[in-house]
Design a protein around this motif. Sequence first.
Motif, PDB file in Angstrom:
ATOM      1  N   LYS A 243      -5.803  -9.468   1.434  1.00  0.00           N
ATOM      2  CA  LYS A 243      -4.707 -10.188   2.096  1.00  0.00           C
ATOM      3  C   LYS A 243      -3.374  -9.453   1.945  1.00  0.00           C
ATOM      4  N   GLN A 244      -3.390  -8.166   2.240  1.00  0.00           N
ATOM      5  CA  GLN A 244      -2.180  -7.348   2.218  1.00  0.00           C
ATOM      6  C   GLN A 244      -1.651  -7.261   3.650  1.00  0.00           C
ATOM      7  N   HIS A 245      -0.706  -8.126   3.974  1.00  0.00           N
ATOM      8  CA  HIS A 245      -0.282  -8.301   5.359  1.00  0.00           C
ATOM      9  C   HIS A 245       0.332  -7.026   5.938  1.00  0.00           C
ATOM     10  N   LYS A 246       1.385  -6.537   5.306  1.00  0.00           N
ATOM     11  CA  LYS A 246       2.077  -5.368   5.849  1.00  0.00           C
ATOM     12  C   LYS A 246       1.226  -4.110   5.752  1.00  0.00           C
ATOM     13  N   THR A 247       0.485  -3.980   4.667  1.00  0.00           N
ATOM     14  CA  THR A 247      -0.399  -2.820   4.531  1.00  0.00           C
ATOM     15  C   THR A 247      -1.462  -2.827   5.616  1.00  0.00           C
ATOM     16  N   LEU A 248      -2.000  -4.000   5.914  1.00  0.00           N
ATOM     17  CA  LEU A 248      -3.017  -4.107   6.957  1.00  0.00           C
ATOM     18  C   LEU A 248      -2.461  -3.695   8.310  1.00  0.00           C
TER      19      LEU A 248
ATOM     20  N   LEU B 275      -1.736 -11.251  10.485  1.00  0.00           N
ATOM     21  CA  LEU B 275      -0.379 -10.899  10.907  1.00  0.00           C
ATOM     22  C   LEU B 275       0.377 -12.147  11.346  1.00  0.00           C
ATOM     23  N   ASP B 276       0.186 -13.215  10.614  1.00  0.00           N
ATOM     24  CA  ASP B 276       0.752 -14.517  10.944  1.00  0.00           C
ATOM     25  C   ASP B 276       2.278 -14.469  10.924  1.00  0.00           C
ATOM     26  N   PRO B 277       2.932 -15.051  11.933  1.00  0.00           N
ATOM     27  CA  PRO B 277       4.408 -15.086  11.921  1.00  0.00           C
ATOM     28  C   PRO B 277       4.976 -15.913  10.782  1.00  0.00           C
TER      29      PRO B 277
ATOM     30  N   GLU C 238      -2.971   3.359  -6.098  1.00  0.00           N
ATOM     31  CA  GLU C 238      -1.906   2.755  -5.306  1.00  0.00           C
ATOM     32  C   GLU C 238      -2.461   1.712  -4.349  1.00  0.00           C
ATOM     33  N   GLN C 239      -3.588   2.027  -3.731  1.00  0.00           N
ATOM     34  CA  GLN C 239      -4.184   1.079  -2.794  1.00  0.00           C
ATOM     35  C   GLN C 239      -4.687  -0.160  -3.516  1.00  0.00           C
ATOM     36  N   GLU C 240      -5.256   0.017  -4.701  1.00  0.00           N
ATOM     37  CA  GLU C 240      -5.784  -1.124  -5.435  1.00  0.00           C
ATOM     38  C   GLU C 240      -4.676  -2.012  -5.984  1.00  0.00           C
ATOM     39  N   SER C 241      -3.513  -1.446  -6.248  1.00  0.00           N
ATOM     40  CA  SER C 241      -2.412  -2.224  -6.816  1.00  0.00           C
ATOM     41  C   SER C 241      -1.427  -2.692  -5.762  1.00  0.00           C
TER      42      SER C 241
ATOM     43  N   ILE D  55       2.007  -5.572  -5.678  1.00  0.00           N
ATOM     44  CA  ILE D  55       3.260  -4.894  -5.371  1.00  0.00           C
ATOM     45  C   ILE D  55       3.824  -5.392  -4.047  1.00  0.00           C
ATOM     46  N   GLU D  56       2.976  -5.555  -3.044  1.00  0.00           N
ATOM     47  CA  GLU D  56       3.457  -6.020  -1.742  1.00  0.00           C
ATOM     48  C   GLU D  56       4.026  -7.425  -1.839  1.00  0.00           C
TER      49      GLU D  56
END
Length: 652
Positions: A121-126, A155-157, A536-539, A543-544
């Motif tokens: 559930k990483q919105h911006k990363t996705l 990408l929910d508003p 970095e990807q796992e953390s 962080i996000e």
Amino acid sequence: MSSLLVRLEAIESRLAIRTRPRTENNSLTWRCWRCRVADQGIHTRNSSTHASPEHEQALSASLKEPIAFSGPQEGSQAPSLSRTSAILNGLAAHTITPRTTISQPAPLSAKDKVFYALRNKQHKTLLKVFLEASKDEQFIQSIPPATLTEILRMLDPDYFVEPIKELHEDLSTAYVRLLGIKPLDVEVSEYMRSIRRLTRIRRRANHPLDLTDYTFLLKCARAVGDSEAADGIWLDMMRDKVQPNTTCYNYYLAARCWAGHAHAGRRHKLRVMPYNMAMRQTAEPLPGFEGFRVKRQGIRSTVFQMFNEMVQQGVQGDERTFTLLMTAMGREGDMDGVKSVLKKAWNVDVDALLKAADESTLAPVVPLDKATSALYPGDDLLFAIAHIFGSNNDIPTAIRLVDYIARQYEIDIPLRVWAQLFEWTFVLSTPRSGERRHDGPQIGQLPLASVSQLWETMTSPPYNVRPNVPMYNRYVKNLYHRQMLGQMLARMEEGIELYSRSVKQFRRASNKYRKTVVAVRGSRNGQSRAQRKQAEQESSLPIESLRFHYEMSRLVRSRNHQMVRRWMRLLLGGRRWSAGPNNAWERTVLPDIIEKWRSFMPERIEYNTSGGRVEFDSRPEDAESKTSQTKKQKDSRKPHKAVRKEESPSVE
């Protein structure tokens, strides 16, 4: 002499030259290369040969003996060739342990990155990795339709737009520039471009959009107030023969009713008065009036046409549907239509309520079950009433209706409803000047004291509302216009306390974010580049999330800080407050305020006094030099006039 030579050869044989040759499997090892004693015809063994017990004993014995660089002593004998060979073989076995080869993990593929961000559930990363991965046609074709739907829903508003929109509601264009942040219309435009691109990717993969996808797209259009995008999405639904449900209709109607609300300065142009109505009927509306039109092909007829289609399709409306119908009517000033909807849907007779001295004589409202009825009123209805009647210059009716419906249906009035009532009360009570006095703002004009009356009502029992800094900002301005210095200072004190809380929240969010980043980076010491990338990807999930809270708390703190600074400029600029006995204001009160709230004061402090004008720098170390420099500049501009200035008061 022969004894000395043999001992020197033994010493040289112990000197290991460290190099880094490659082994057969191309791994790096440390090896001990042994010298060759050519004179004795002795050759070293392979480094893989292990020393025998005899060799180890000979090595230990040789290391215990002292090494002399003089000639052979009396009675001594030269070491035998067999002993020298044993020493060399022992050194050959005494090698350094080879270094372990680090396996390099393969970098994550585009598909792995997308599914990892989706799973966590990483919105911006996705959004970022999916747009990058969309260049791979084979990958796009391989994604199942259900997964593409889930990617869109991520990408929910509610995550990308709503928090920013709520913050920008109280920021003017000048404030946005002052804070150095992106304007809201730029933010939402970038968001909608990403959504359109993802939709094209979905179609390119030959996966048709279903009802869930179209519902989400209409939600995005509603969130950003893009009526043109809503029209395009609706036409695509009809082309794909997707039957819309109640939620789809509500999102489409909301995108129509709230078109363009993301642009700064458009909120107060929703006020219904002759000038604004005329601007919305022109062929080319001025900036700020483009969101919707009135009268012919106006917002009211468009919304009712869609509502009639909804009824023909057998789709049942809910609370939000009827609030949007009332909003469309209110946009064109059709208050009789608004009252009719309230009467038919909830049996609320507005005119009878305003005339009744005793509410017990009124007809009861429609009894509804909160758990099962789609028409049970809630926050949406209360907010719609506050907005519709407020924008139609009738705040007393708005307050009476909100209170009545909330009590009848046992609804707690949320802060956003009070904020809407307070904002329109402030707008309708603020006096206009210049040309604006003749374009209709006198309609529904309220006394300046109306703001204080509403403030006392909502902050007292039974409501006990805790206003936010933007509400304090409006109240301080109102008290300034009324020259009520004592109450103004008291409200400023309370507002600064709220600002201090926002600073603490920002520091907590900043510390959490910083500590997490430092911890993640510290755990990567000694890792290869591929391992650091994977870490970095796992953390990125914590962080996000922490970065999002950090950025939002930073914006709230900055907004509150600018508002408090605005209050200080009101204190200092232009107006001369009642001096009191012995000019207490200019001699005592104001210097104490400057000292107390120095961090919010402008760098250059200027204010009028009974004896002249005071100007000084708020930073003591530069006060003398800057004051003299400013005086010289003013004297050079006006050499024929003598400027009388009072000595700067001490703020030490």
